[in-house]
Write an enzyme that holds these catalytic residues in place. Structure first.
Site, PDB file in Angstrom:
ATOM      1  N   GLU A 100     -40.712  87.913  98.497  1.00 22.51           N
ATOM      2  CA  GLU A 100     -39.871  87.970  97.298  1.00 22.51           C
ATOM      3  C   GLU A 100     -39.766  89.411  96.808  1.00 22.51           C
ATOM      4  OE1 GLU A 100     -37.520  87.087  95.685  1.00 22.51           O
ATOM      5  OE2 GLU A 100     -38.007  85.512  94.244  1.00 22.51           O
ATOM      6  N   ASP A 101     -38.649  89.723  96.182  1.00 20.67           N
ATOM      7  CA  ASP A 101     -38.480  91.079  95.641  1.00 20.67           C
ATOM      8  C   ASP A 101     -39.237  91.242  94.327  1.00 20.67           C
ATOM      9  OD1 ASP A 101     -36.795  89.292  94.328  1.00 20.67           O
ATOM     10  OD2 ASP A 101     -34.970  90.475  94.585  1.00 20.67           O
ATOM     11  N   ASP A 104     -40.628  87.156  88.107  1.00 23.26           N
ATOM     12  CA  ASP A 104     -40.358  87.388  86.695  1.00 23.26           C
ATOM     13  C   ASP A 104     -40.975  86.206  85.923  1.00 23.26           C
ATOM     14  OD1 ASP A 104     -39.074  88.649  84.508  1.00 23.26           O
ATOM     15  OD2 ASP A 104     -37.286  87.433  84.750  1.00 23.26           O
ATOM     16  N   PHE A 153     -35.728  95.752  83.015  1.00 27.25           N
ATOM     17  CA  PHE A 153     -34.804  95.233  84.020  1.00 27.25           C
ATOM     18  C   PHE A 153     -34.645  96.300  85.094  1.00 27.25           C
ATOM     19  CE2 PHE A 153     -30.921  94.045  86.101  1.00 27.25           C
ATOM     20  CZ  PHE A 153     -31.115  92.677  86.249  1.00 27.25           C
ATOM     21  N   ARG A 166     -27.873  97.314  94.756  1.00 19.43           N
ATOM     22  CA  ARG A 166     -28.869  96.831  95.715  1.00 19.43           C
ATOM     23  C   ARG A 166     -29.237  97.914  96.727  1.00 19.43           C
ATOM     24  NH1 ARG A 166     -29.457  91.230  95.233  1.00 19.43           N
ATOM     25  NH2 ARG A 166     -27.591  90.056  94.750  1.00 19.43           N
TER      26      ARG A 166
HETATM   27  P1  IMP Z   1     -37.974  84.213  88.261  1.00 17.08           P
HETATM   28  O1  IMP Z   1     -37.714  84.371  86.789  1.00 17.08           O
HETATM   29  O2  IMP Z   1     -39.416  84.597  88.597  1.00 17.08           O
HETATM   30  O3  IMP Z   1     -37.609  82.855  88.731  1.00 17.08           O
HETATM   31  O4  IMP Z   1     -37.059  85.271  88.988  1.00 17.08           O
HETATM   32  C1  IMP Z   1     -35.798  84.918  89.398  1.00 17.08           C
HETATM   33  C2  IMP Z   1     -35.007  86.032  90.012  1.00 17.08           C
HETATM   34  O5  IMP Z   1     -34.469  86.819  88.953  1.00 17.08           O
HETATM   35  C3  IMP Z   1     -35.698  87.032  90.915  1.00 17.08           C
HETATM   36  O6  IMP Z   1     -35.871  86.588  92.232  1.00 17.08           O
HETATM   37  C4  IMP Z   1     -34.677  88.164  90.867  1.00 17.08           C
HETATM   38  O7  IMP Z   1     -33.625  87.915  91.763  1.00 17.08           O
HETATM   39  C5  IMP Z   1     -34.155  88.074  89.451  1.00 17.08           C
HETATM   40  N1  IMP Z   1     -34.775  89.116  88.594  1.00 17.08           N
HETATM   41  C6  IMP Z   1     -35.819  88.996  87.766  1.00 17.08           C
HETATM   42  N2  IMP Z   1     -36.094  90.163  87.164  1.00 17.08           N
HETATM   43  C7  IMP Z   1     -35.171  91.046  87.632  1.00 17.08           C
HETATM   44  C8  IMP Z   1     -34.933  92.452  87.382  1.00 17.08           C
HETATM   45  O8  IMP Z   1     -35.622  93.147  86.612  1.00 17.08           O
HETATM   46  N3  IMP Z   1     -33.878  92.995  88.063  1.00 17.08           N
HETATM   47  C9  IMP Z   1     -33.109  92.292  88.932  1.00 17.08           C
HETATM   48  N4  IMP Z   1     -33.295  90.990  89.187  1.00 17.08           N
HETATM   49  C10 IMP Z   1     -34.322  90.377  88.537  1.00 17.08           C
HETATM   50 MG    MG Z   2     -34.417  87.287  93.929  1.00 12.70          MG
END
Ligand code: IMP
Ligand code: MG
Length: 177
Positions: A100-101, A104, A153, A166
């Site tokens: 995963e990148d 969040d 962000f 990206r």
């Molecule tokens: P989750 O909230 O952990 O489910 O994250 C969901 C998705 O939100 C991640 O896989 C990213 O694609 C996107 N995301 C969360 N934080 C960021 C950020 O700071 N920049 C860009 N994408 C984000």
């Molecule tokens: Mg993602």
């Protein structure tokens, strides 16, 4: 909100990223000595990280892809997660690492790990380049973390803002946002 490239500040530069990814690759190689590893790259954001990490492991690394989309919400519910592109091949009996990148809220990963567990891999671990711990809503166990980052962000190195940025080779954040 209109965003201009000039407002992007570097949070993690290219050299620091690559150095840390090498360390992660070395650790994974050690942990999986002699095994075939299956990476599941979560599209689209994890593409750059998955490729660089895989290239730095001299061993048998296979690639699979999956794409989900998540929508906001305050609870740890997977109801807002949609499967956009499912796995094409079986992962049954395989040693899988989800790549995963960024984590969040943790909602995406909680859903995905439950989903992938049902497919009966031999082992299932989680590797993320970035971890925004402060924002966590769902508990997820992460096995490999590149960098803990503050609640900003971020964009670049796979991460987007409205599909842009990206392809930046570093992780940046927006000033004044
Ligand atoms: P989750 O909230 O952990 O489910 O994250 C969901 C998705 O939100 C991640 O896989 C990213 O694609 C996107 N995301 C969360 N934080 C960021 C950020 O700071 N920049 C860009 N994408 C984000
Ligand atoms: Mg993602």
């Amino acid at each position: 909100m209109s965003i201009n490239m000039d407002e992007i500040k570097v949070l993690i530069d290219e050299q620091t990223l690559q150095r840390r990814i090498q360390e992660m690759a070395d650790q994974i190689k050690k942990d999986y000595e002699g095994k075939t590893i299956t990476f599941i790259c979560i599209l689209k954001g994890s593409v750059f990280f998955t490729v660089d990490l895989a290239k730095k492991i001299d061993g048998d690394v296979r690639l699979e892809f999956i794409r989900v989309s998540s929508y906001g919400g305050d609870t740890c519910s997977s109801g807002e997660i949609k499967m956009k592109l499912d796995l094409k091949d079986s992962i049954r009996g395989k040693d899988v690492i989800v790549i995963e990148d960024i984590i969040d809220t943790g909602r995406t990963l909680k859903y995905l790990l439950e989903y992938l567990t049902l497919k009966r891999p031999n082992s299932l671990k989680l590797c993320t380049l970035l971890n925004k711990k402060e924002r966590r809503v769902c508990d997820v166990d992460v096995d490999y973390v590149g960098f803990e980052i503050p609640d900003e962000f971020v964009v670049g190195y796979g991460l987007d803002y409205d599909e842009k940025y990206r392809n930046l080779p570093y992780i940046g954040y927006f000033e004044n946002v």
